[in-house]
Design an enzyme around this catalytic site. Structure first.
Site, mmCIF file in Angstrom:
data_model
loop_
_atom_site.group_PDB
_atom_site.id
_atom_site.type_symbol
_atom_site.label_atom_id
_atom_site.label_comp_id
_atom_site.label_asym_id
_atom_site.label_seq_id
_atom_site.Cartn_x
_atom_site.Cartn_y
_atom_site.Cartn_z
ATOM 1 N N ASP A 73 3.509 50.559 45.997
ATOM 2 C CA ASP A 73 4.556 51.514 45.618
ATOM 3 C C ASP A 73 5.886 50.814 45.396
ATOM 4 O OD1 ASP A 73 3.290 53.865 45.350
ATOM 5 O OD2 ASP A 73 4.058 54.785 47.187
ATOM 6 N N LYS B 284 8.290 52.172 39.799
ATOM 7 C CA LYS B 284 9.126 52.201 38.593
ATOM 8 C C LYS B 284 9.828 50.869 38.347
ATOM 9 C CE LYS B 284 10.035 57.025 39.396
ATOM 10 N NZ LYS B 284 10.647 57.677 40.524
ATOM 11 N N MET C 289 15.586 61.114 50.211
ATOM 12 C CA MET C 289 15.756 61.437 48.785
ATOM 13 C C MET C 289 16.863 62.482 48.589
ATOM 14 S SD MET C 289 11.695 61.605 47.821
ATOM 15 C CE MET C 289 11.131 62.159 49.426
HETATM 16 N N1 SAH Z 1 7.162 57.203 53.244
HETATM 17 C C1 SAH Z 1 8.528 56.752 53.247
HETATM 18 C C2 SAH Z 1 9.428 57.692 52.482
HETATM 19 C C3 SAH Z 1 9.112 57.770 51.000
HETATM 20 S S1 SAH Z 1 10.192 58.794 50.121
HETATM 21 C C4 SAH Z 1 9.011 56.546 54.681
HETATM 22 O O1 SAH Z 1 8.320 56.953 55.625
HETATM 23 O O2 SAH Z 1 10.055 55.932 54.861
HETATM 24 C C5 SAH Z 1 11.383 57.644 49.536
HETATM 25 C C6 SAH Z 1 12.689 57.820 50.270
HETATM 26 O O3 SAH Z 1 12.627 57.176 51.536
HETATM 27 C C7 SAH Z 1 13.889 57.186 49.599
HETATM 28 O O4 SAH Z 1 14.410 57.996 48.563
HETATM 29 C C8 SAH Z 1 14.844 57.106 50.761
HETATM 30 O O5 SAH Z 1 15.378 58.371 51.075
HETATM 31 C C9 SAH Z 1 13.899 56.692 51.880
HETATM 32 N N2 SAH Z 1 13.827 55.223 52.037
HETATM 33 C C10 SAH Z 1 12.766 54.445 51.822
HETATM 34 N N3 SAH Z 1 13.037 53.150 52.130
HETATM 35 C C11 SAH Z 1 14.323 53.144 52.555
HETATM 36 C C12 SAH Z 1 15.186 52.144 53.042
HETATM 37 N N4 SAH Z 1 14.801 50.853 53.140
HETATM 38 N N5 SAH Z 1 16.445 52.497 53.405
HETATM 39 C C13 SAH Z 1 16.855 53.765 53.338
HETATM 40 N N6 SAH Z 1 16.079 54.768 52.892
HETATM 41 C C14 SAH Z 1 14.828 54.462 52.498
#
Ligand code: SAH
Length: 266
Positions: A47, A69, A186
Site C-alpha cells: 500500500d 498512488k 484522513m
Molecule cells: N491502517 C492505517 C490507517 C490507514 S488510513 C493505520 O492503522 O494507521 C490512512 C490514514 O492513516 C492517513 O490519511 C492518516 O490519517 C493516517 N496515517 C497513516 N500513516 C500515518 C503516519 N505515519 N503519520 C500520521 N498519520 C498517518
C-alpha cells in the site's frame, strides 16, 4: 470449535495471503511476526503509506507490486488487487498484503478477508501499530489518562462515497460527556468542516494536535485549540498523512500552556 492456524511456515506447498500491518513507517515498529511474514513472502502487494525501508526487508527474489498512488499514478482498483492476491495464492505463492498501520483500522482489511475467504484462500492477519497511537506516543503523550480521558475513539474523516459519514456533532457531545479522546484519520482535507461540527458539542478551547508523518524522519506536529484547527493546518502547511487528536490528553503539547478548563485535571 474454530481454531486458527497462525503458523506461517506450515503447509509451505500451499499458497496463502497474510495481511500484514506495517505500522506507521519506522521499520523498528514492526512486530516480529510481521517481519517473519515479510521475509517469507514470495509476493508482496504494498500500500501507499508503507515505507520503503520496510519493503527492503523482503527477500530479493520476492515480487513486489506497489498498489498505491506513488509516482502520481492512480491507485490500483481494489477489485484488481483482490484478484491478483487470489490468483497468486491459489498458484501457491506466499502473498503478503502490506498495509500501513494496522490492517483492521481503516485499511479495508475486513473486506479483503471476506473476499479471500469466499474465494477459498487461506488468510491470516498480523497486527501493526496504528498511526494514531504511534503519533501521540512519539510525543510522549497518551491516548487515555485517568484524569483526562476515559476512552478513545478512532474515527475516519473520509467516508466511503455515498455514505453520509461521521456524525461529528453526536460524536462531540459523546466525547465531552464520556471524556473520550478522538483520533481522526484522513481528516486534514476536511478539517474546516470537522472543526465547525465538533464545535457544536465540544468547547472552543479543547486542545488538539495534528501529527504528520508519525514515526518517520520527516515527522512534524502542531498543537492548538479546536477553534484554530483549520487555520493551524493551513498556516503550518500540514498535510497527509496526518492524524488529528482531539482532547485534553494533548493539553501538554500546546506551545504556550493554556489554563486548564474547569473540571479538567482536577
Ligand atoms: N491502517 C492505517 C490507517 C490507514 S488510513 C493505520 O492503522 O494507521 C490512512 C490514514 O492513516 C492517513 O490519511 C492518516 O490519517 C493516517 N496515517 C497513516 N500513516 C500515518 C503516519 N505515519 N503519520 C500520521 N498519520 C498517518
Amino acid at each position: 470449535m474454530n481454531t486458527v492456524n497462525n503458523d506461517l511456515s506450515s503447509h509451505p506447498a500451499l499458497g496463502q495471503v497474510t495481511l500484514v500491518g506495517a505500522g506507521p513507517g519506522d521499520p523498528e515498529l514492526l512486530t516480529i511476526k510481521a517481519l517473519k511474514a515479510i521475509q517469507a513472502a514470495t509476493m508482496l502487494l504494498v500500500d501507499d503509506l508503507v515505507s520503503e525501508p520496510i519493503v527492503a526487508l523482503a527477500s530479493p527474489t520476492a515480487r513486489v507490486v506497489w498498489v498505491g498512488k506513488r509516482g502520481g499514478c492512480k491507485s490500483t482498483p481494489q477489485s484488481f488487487i483482490e484478484k491478483l492476491m487470489i490468483t497468486a495464492a491459489l498458484e501457491g505463492e506466499q502473498v503478503v498484503r502490506l498495509k500501513g498501520g494496522d490492517p483492521f483500522l481503516f485499511g479495508r482489511g475486513g473486506e479483503e478477508v471476506e473476499h479471500l475467504q469466499q474465494a477459498g484462500v487461506r488468510v491470516s492477519v498480523v497486527n501493526g501499530i496504528t498511526a494514531g497511537l504511534a503519533a501521540v506516543t512519539s510525543l510522549n503523550t497518551p491516548l487515555t489518562h485517568r484524569d483526562y480521558a476515559h476512552g478513545v475513539v478512532f474515527v475516519t474523516g473520509h467516508a466511503k462515497p455515498g455514505d453520509t459519514g461521521t456524525d461529528w456533532r453526536a460524536l462531540a457531545q459523546t466525547a465531552r460527556q464520556a471524556k473520550l479522546t478522538l483520533v481522526i484519520y484522513m481528516g486534514v482535507t476536511g478539517a474546516a468542516h470537522i472543526q465547525s461540527e465538533l464545535l457544536q458539542g465540544l468547547s472552543a478551547d479543547t486542545p488538539v494536535a495534528i501529527i504528520q508523518n508519525a514515526s518517520l524522519a520527516q515527522q512534524r506536529h502542531a498543537a492548538c485549540l479546536l477553534c484554530d484547527l483549520a487555520d493551524t493546518i493551513g498556516r503550518e502547511g500540514l498535510g497527509s498523512p496526518a492524524v488529528i487528536v482531539v482532547g485534553d490528553v494533548v493539553q501538554g503539547l500546546l506551545a504556550v500552556a493554556q489554563p486548564l478548563r474547569a473540571g479538567v485535571g482536577a
